[in-house]
Design a protein around this motif. Structure first.
Motif, PDB file in Angstrom:
ATOM      1  N   PHE A 181      48.728 -35.272  49.805  1.00  0.00           N
ATOM      2  CA  PHE A 181      48.360 -35.883  48.524  1.00  0.00           C
ATOM      3  C   PHE A 181      47.655 -37.214  48.741  1.00  0.00           C
ATOM      4  CE2 PHE A 181      48.998 -38.678  44.941  1.00  0.00           C
ATOM      5  CZ  PHE A 181      48.708 -37.878  43.851  1.00  0.00           C
ATOM      6  N   GLU A 182      46.501 -37.363  48.100  1.00  0.00           N
ATOM      7  CA  GLU A 182      45.782 -38.625  48.090  1.00  0.00           C
ATOM      8  C   GLU A 182      45.192 -38.824  46.704  1.00  0.00           C
ATOM      9  OE1 GLU A 182      42.785 -38.949  51.031  1.00  0.00           O
ATOM     10  OE2 GLU A 182      44.131 -38.671  52.738  1.00  0.00           O
ATOM     11  N   TRP A 183      45.351 -40.029  46.155  1.00  0.00           N
ATOM     12  CA  TRP A 183      44.780 -40.304  44.838  1.00  0.00           C
ATOM     13  C   TRP A 183      43.260 -40.150  44.858  1.00  0.00           C
ATOM     14  CZ3 TRP A 183      47.055 -40.227  40.366  1.00  0.00           C
ATOM     15  CH2 TRP A 183      48.418 -40.508  40.277  1.00  0.00           C
ATOM     16  N   ASP A 184      42.625 -40.438  45.995  1.00  0.00           N
ATOM     17  CA  ASP A 184      41.169 -40.329  46.062  1.00  0.00           C
ATOM     18  C   ASP A 184      40.689 -38.896  45.854  1.00  0.00           C
ATOM     19  OD1 ASP A 184      40.941 -43.004  46.463  1.00  0.00           O
ATOM     20  OD2 ASP A 184      40.393 -42.903  48.586  1.00  0.00           O
ATOM     21  N   ALA A 185      41.564 -37.927  46.072  1.00  0.00           N
ATOM     22  CA  ALA A 185      41.170 -36.536  45.851  1.00  0.00           C
ATOM     23  C   ALA A 185      40.877 -36.257  44.381  1.00  0.00           C
ATOM     24  CB  ALA A 185      42.267 -35.594  46.351  1.00  0.00           C
ATOM     25  N   ALA A 186      41.377 -37.122  43.478  1.00  0.00           N
ATOM     26  CA  ALA A 186      41.139 -36.920  42.048  1.00  0.00           C
ATOM     27  C   ALA A 186      39.676 -37.145  41.684  1.00  0.00           C
ATOM     28  CB  ALA A 186      42.028 -37.864  41.233  1.00  0.00           C
ATOM     29  N   PHE A 187      38.933 -37.902  42.514  1.00  0.00           N
ATOM     30  CA  PHE A 187      37.529 -38.147  42.205  1.00  0.00           C
ATOM     31  C   PHE A 187      36.718 -36.862  42.215  1.00  0.00           C
ATOM     32  CE2 PHE A 187      38.747 -42.417  43.663  1.00  0.00           C
ATOM     33  CZ  PHE A 187      38.191 -43.186  42.658  1.00  0.00           C
TER      34      PHE A 187
END
Length: 321
Positions: A181-187
């Motif tokens: 999980f990485e928040w940057d993957a939401a981009f």
């Protein structure tokens, strides 16, 4: 200066270039952290930190007793919060009960001196299924610390509402066995869920924590403050370059990341705080230790490398690595 790998990553992910441009503005090129409060200069006996809890979300969801105010944090990330508030300080009037491994990871460069640091994130407090420390576990350790150190300020660091998502929505849409999980993957919509789902899961994490926070508020004497180390962004627009932002990247000092709750609650008489070892603070007997939660402080006999590996494992589970 930026390394070649950093430049390549920026070219591959344009949102990172925009983030860096915003960071340079927010940090004025070289400022280490935000203009905010020194939490240890504030008036409290017990300070609860809800990791990544932004003010507006807390205001809308909480029904805790007390008077809600707001403060501006010096950090947009736990590491910045710690650097700004504890680095190089003599804090022997304070016991730090923490579910976050971040302090241990940065302990040498922080070079702070607490009366005691209780690392709840070790085996005794870690929830293997949820890959986090649950709020009820933090309460258990905090209550034990309060009994052991009645004349100390108590800094209690909860992990929620920080990821992993432990509510109903989180369990439905997110695989807790997946450590990628990485928040940057939401981009790039790589998370496979909408911002609405992310918000719902994040809000539910706060809902999971609040009843346990209230229980601890009522069990501790003196003046208690409920606050946060930093906030969170989920699709909010950053500035000055307008760009959707996710997570809590260091050096991005937006309102969403730095405005935090400051809920003040009075419960009976104030503590009499002693700096260093108080005369009346008796040594904890072996019997008391057996009746207490597992002692989770890092001892001299534990291999440093083993402890560091455990920190990396915990931070990976929390989405930091």
């Amino acid at each position: 200066m930026y390394s070649l790998s950093q430049l390549k990553r920026g070219l591959d992910s344009p949102h990172l270039l925009v983030r860096e441009a915003n960071r340079l503005v927010h940090t004025r090129g070289n400022r280490r952290y935000n203009d905010g409060i020194d939490v240890f200069s504030e008036d409290w006996d017990n300070l609860f930190i809800l990791d990544a809890c932004r003010y507006d979300m807390f205001r809308e969801q909480h029904d805790l007793p007390g008077r809600l105010e707001s403060r501006v944090s010096q950090g947009a990330h736990t590491s910045e919060f710690l650097e700004a508030n504890v680095a190089g300080r003599d804090l022997r009037d304070t016991v730090y009960v923490t579910a976050s491994p971040m302090y241990y990871r940065k302990r040498e460069e922080l070079d702070a001196e607490f009366h005691d640091v209780i690392n709840v994130w070790k085996e005794g407090g870690w929830h293997d299924a949820y890959r986090t420390v649950m709020p009820e576990t933090v309460v258990e350790y905090a209550q034990t610390a309060a009994e052991r150190y009645p004349n100390k300020r108590l800094l209690v660091h909860f992990l929620q509402p920080h990821y992993p998502f432990v509510g109903e929505t989180g369990q439905k849409y997110f695989d807790l066995d997946d450590l990628a999980f990485e928040w940057d993957a939401a981009f790039g919509d790589e998370l496979g869920v909408s911002d609405e789902i992310l918000w719902r899961a994040f809000r539910e994490n706060l809902d999971v924590a609040l009843p346990h926070v209230e229980r601890l508020m009522h069990s501790l004497p003196g003046k208690t403050v409920v606050s946060a180390d930093h906030g969170q962004m989920i699709g909010d627009r950053s500035r000055p370059v307008p760009n959707r932002e996710y997570g809590h990247p260091p050096g991005i000092y937006t309102t969403e990341l730095t405005k935090v709750p400051w809920l003040v609650f009075e419960n009976g008489s104030r503590k009499t705080i002693h700096h260093g070892a108080a005369e009346e603070e008796a040594e904890t007997s072996e019997t008391e230790r057996e009746a207490s939660p597992e002692d989770v402080s890092i001892g001299d006999g534990e291999e440093e490398a083993e402890a560091d590996d455990l920190v990396e494992d915990r931070l990976e589970s929390l989405g930091y690595l």
